[in-house]
Design an enzyme around this catalytic site. Structure first.
Site, PDB file in Angstrom:
ATOM      1  N   HIS A 199     -27.565 -29.117  -6.398  1.00  0.00           N
ATOM      2  CA  HIS A 199     -26.817 -29.382  -7.636  1.00  0.00           C
ATOM      3  C   HIS A 199     -26.723 -30.862  -7.949  1.00  0.00           C
ATOM      4  CE1 HIS A 199     -25.877 -25.123  -7.279  1.00  0.00           C
ATOM      5  NE2 HIS A 199     -25.840 -25.187  -8.592  1.00  0.00           N
ATOM      6  N   GLU A 441     -29.758 -13.100  -8.353  1.00  0.00           N
ATOM      7  CA  GLU A 441     -30.152 -14.232  -7.515  1.00  0.00           C
ATOM      8  C   GLU A 441     -30.080 -13.907  -6.024  1.00  0.00           C
ATOM      9  OE1 GLU A 441     -27.583 -17.597  -8.355  1.00  0.00           O
ATOM     10  OE2 GLU A 441     -25.846 -16.312  -8.625  1.00  0.00           O
ATOM     11  N   ASP A 465     -31.322 -19.782  -6.399  1.00  0.00           N
ATOM     12  CA  ASP A 465     -30.807 -19.064  -5.248  1.00  0.00           C
ATOM     13  C   ASP A 465     -31.739 -17.939  -4.818  1.00  0.00           C
ATOM     14  OD1 ASP A 465     -28.418 -20.271  -4.306  1.00  0.00           O
ATOM     15  OD2 ASP A 465     -27.473 -19.745  -6.200  1.00  0.00           O
TER      16      ASP A 465
HETATM   17  C1  PEP Z   1     -29.668 -20.269  -9.761  1.00  0.00           C
HETATM   18  O1  PEP Z   1     -29.243 -19.984  -8.645  1.00  0.00           O
HETATM   19  O2  PEP Z   1     -30.868 -20.190 -10.076  1.00  0.00           O
HETATM   20  C2  PEP Z   1     -28.760 -20.762 -10.806  1.00  0.00           C
HETATM   21  C3  PEP Z   1     -29.179 -20.910 -12.043  1.00  0.00           C
HETATM   22  O3  PEP Z   1     -27.484 -21.089 -10.481  1.00  0.00           O
HETATM   23  P1  PEP Z   1     -27.078 -22.334  -9.576  1.00  0.00           P
HETATM   24  O4  PEP Z   1     -28.226 -23.309  -9.607  1.00  0.00           O
HETATM   25  O5  PEP Z   1     -25.833 -22.904 -10.161  1.00  0.00           O
HETATM   26  O6  PEP Z   1     -26.852 -21.742  -8.226  1.00  0.00           O
HETATM   27 MG    MG Z   2     -27.170 -19.673  -8.184  1.00  0.00          MG
END
Ligand code: PEP
Ligand code: MG
Length: 594
Positions: A199, A441, A465
């Site tokens: 993130h 996910e 994920d």
């Molecule tokens: C993902 O997991 O692809 C997603 C879009 O959510 P995040 O990146 O916030 O886990």
């Molecule tokens: Mg995610």
């Protein structure tokens, strides 16, 4: 992986996570421990403010400990005394009033004064000739650490205060740290750890700050004040470059700016394939401020609002009204387009000490996201009320993260029903027609997609994920970053299965992982039958441009062809070959070098 870059003198190579080229001075930041303390004198005018700041930190610490106590499960009650003794310590004059006295008498900042109090207590404990009692100094240290953390939350040591234009060099930056970067001052950053879909990386991109992560040894090699060149397109970093390198990179910088200007010109127009298929391209966002970038980059609504960051940023939990105001503003600005608000997805690399139960060994597999919300229904309900209320002011959809099977959907829906009943009872306006969807996910959700599709209005595939869980790689670990393979045939087949399940059930399916904004993936994602892509706003102009030079017919063929290949490498080679003329020249070069 380094190609011709290895020839560059003083060159390092990491994982490029946010594009752009910058040249600037290094500023070393240690965010790994709260023990690095600033010590400074306070003048008379500000001394009372300093005392107040300390008292406030004590109050926050007390609240946190009290909350933690209520969370101890019944079978663990015998451990509650530890928190009781921590709470008592907060009231102890040696920690509490002695620190206030030090701030006043010595005119020093609260952190420094508290450290001195701790030293004093440590001396006394050392003199006690009782092993049990002297070992309890650990508890005093823990409480002090917590107070310090709460104090530094106020002080924003470093990041927000940096007043020169610099490049941050750190071992690690948390996603919350990254949201605090003052983007008018911070030119870019490099970290030693981190993966392509961490993130921290995602936020750097959203803020438009060039960044390279996974640069092992950077904090040993780079000194504060060193001149750095960062190439966020290739992952290259050069320490104290010579004049020749500076000129070369200035040229690259210009080339990059021109290219960006070229693709941004048409970003507000819809993305239509050569054979007339309109593709919806939406934006992901994390914080209210980013809504401007969504608009500027041509996002046709918000396909994923990651709501965690409001929780990570505030002290304590945000109130329902704070959440409502935030969501309402986004909904109003984005209207008449849709905003998909994802409920709290804390956990993994998004971590909040407020909601911490115990430190987990495996946070990515821990009590996170929907699991945490179902366990803490009051927190969940407050967010749901805010979302339903905001729905009155625009087009809002609700989405649950990390769904592993049907039971979680049923449980979440039950809480939604309670929330809407409460809103009815209280005569509060809300959107009774709100669409509800889930993130796909976790591999078990892919397996169960046909069943899940009967219970929700839409799917959104979260490949960040999904790749992590399907291939068994930690998305924030630079050592396995090479295994982040969106082209892995297993991932492509999972996408195919989810799209088919959604189609058969007549519900929409979007994709909102970083893969959606990856230029090499566009053709196969269109070809897979996904209705909608949602991505980091900065990726939108290029993806829209590329869609305009693709035909859906060809894209379908591409997908059919790659889905039966056996390795990620074959898929990538196929795409590089078939995307000639569609990929911008600049990128094609980069992919071929990698
Ligand atoms: C993902 O997991 O692809 C997603 C879009 O959510 P995040 O990146 O916030 O886990
Ligand atoms: Mg995610």
């Amino acid at each position: 992986m380094t190609g011709h870059h290895a020839a560059e003198k003083n060159g390092l190579h990491g994982i490029a996570v946010s594009s752009g080229i910058i040249i600037g001075k290094a500023r070393f930041v240690d965010r790994s421990s709260v023990k690095i303390l600033y010590q400074y004198l306070i003048n008379d005018d500000h001394i009372q403010r300093e005392v107040d700041r300390f008292r406030e930190a004590l109050r926050v610490t007390e609240d946190q400990l009290t909350t933690l106590k209520t969370r101890i499960p019944d079978q663990g009650q015998e451990h509650a005394f530890i928190l009781d003794s921590c709470l008592l310590m907060l009231k102890d004059g040696m920690l509490n009033e002695a620190t206030v006295k030090r701030i006043l008498d010595e005119q020093i900042n609260a952190e420094w004064a508290l450290k001195k109090s701790l030293e004093e207590i440590r001396k006394i404990f050392d003199q006690i000739d009782d092993e049990y009692i002297s070992s309890r100094i650990g508890d005093v240290e823990n409480v002090t650490e917590r107070i310090l953390r709460n104090l530094s939350g106020d002080m924003q040591e470093g990041l927000e205060e940096i007043q020169e234009r610099v490049i941050i060099v750190a071992h690690d930056l948390s996603p919350a740290d990254t949201t605090e970067l003052n983007i008018s001052k911070i030119m870019g950053f490099i970290t030693e750890v981190g993966g392509p879909t961490s993130h921290t990386a995602i936020i750097a991109q959203a803020l438009g700050i060039p960044a390279v992560v996974g640069l092992e040894g950077a904090t040993d090699l780079i000194r504060d004040g060193d001149l750095l060149i960062i190439d966020g397109n290739t992952g290259q970093v050069i320490v104290n470059p010579d004049d020749g390198a500076i000129i070369r990179f200035q040229e690259k910088q210009l080339e990059h700016e021109e290219y960006k200007a070229r693709i941004t010109r048409k970003s507000h127009l819809p993305a239509m394939t050569l054979d007339g298929h309109r593709i919806t391209v939406k934006a992901n966002m994390e914080l209210l401020d980013e809504v401007v970038a969504v608009k500027d980059c041509g996002g046709e609504g918000v396909g994923l609002y990651r709501t965690e960051f409001l929780y990570l940023r505030s002290k304590g939990l945000p109130s329902e009204d704070e959440l409502y105001e935030d969501y309402r503003e986004v909904a109003e600005i984005i209207a008449p387009e849709t905003v998909t608000i994802r409920t709290l997805d804390l956990g993994g690399d998004k971590f909040s000490s407020e909601l911490e139960f115990t430190r987990e060994t495996n946070p990515a597999l821990g009590l996170r996201a929907i699991r945490l919300c179902l366990k803490e229904p009051e927190i969940f309900k407050s967010q749901l009320r805010a979302i339903f209320r905001a729905g009155v002011h625009g087009k809002v959809r609700l989405m649950f993260p990390m769904i592993s099977g049907l039971q979680e959907i049923l449980d979440a829906k039950e809480i939604v029903d309670q929330v809407t009943e409460d809103l009815d009872r209280d005569h509060i306006q809300y959107d009774p027609e709100m669409k509800m969807g889930i993130m796909i996910e976790i591999p078990s959700a892919v397996t169960m997609a046909e069943v899940l599709a009967q219970h929700v209005d839409f799917f959104s595939i979260g490949t960040n994920d999904l790749i992590q869980y399907a291939l068994g790689i930690d998305r924030v670990n630079e050592h396995v970053a090479y295994m982040y393979q969106p082209f892995h045939p297993a991932i492509l087949r999972m996408i195919q299965k989810v799209v088919n399940a959604a189609r058969n059930a007549g519900i929409g399916v979007s994709l909102c992982g970083e893969m959606a904004g990856d230029p090499l993936c566009v053709s196969i994602l269109l070809g897979s039958g996904i209705d909608e892509l949602s991505m980091n706003p900065r990726a939108i102009p290029l993806i829209k441009t590329m869609i305009r030079s693709l035909s859906m017919d060809e894209a379908r063929k591409d997908f059919e062809n790659v889905v039966c290949l056996n390795t990620a490498r074959e898929v990538r080679a196929y795409l590089l070959d078939h995307m000639k003329g569609v990929l911008p020249e600049l990128l094609e070069k980069k992919y071929l070098e990698a």
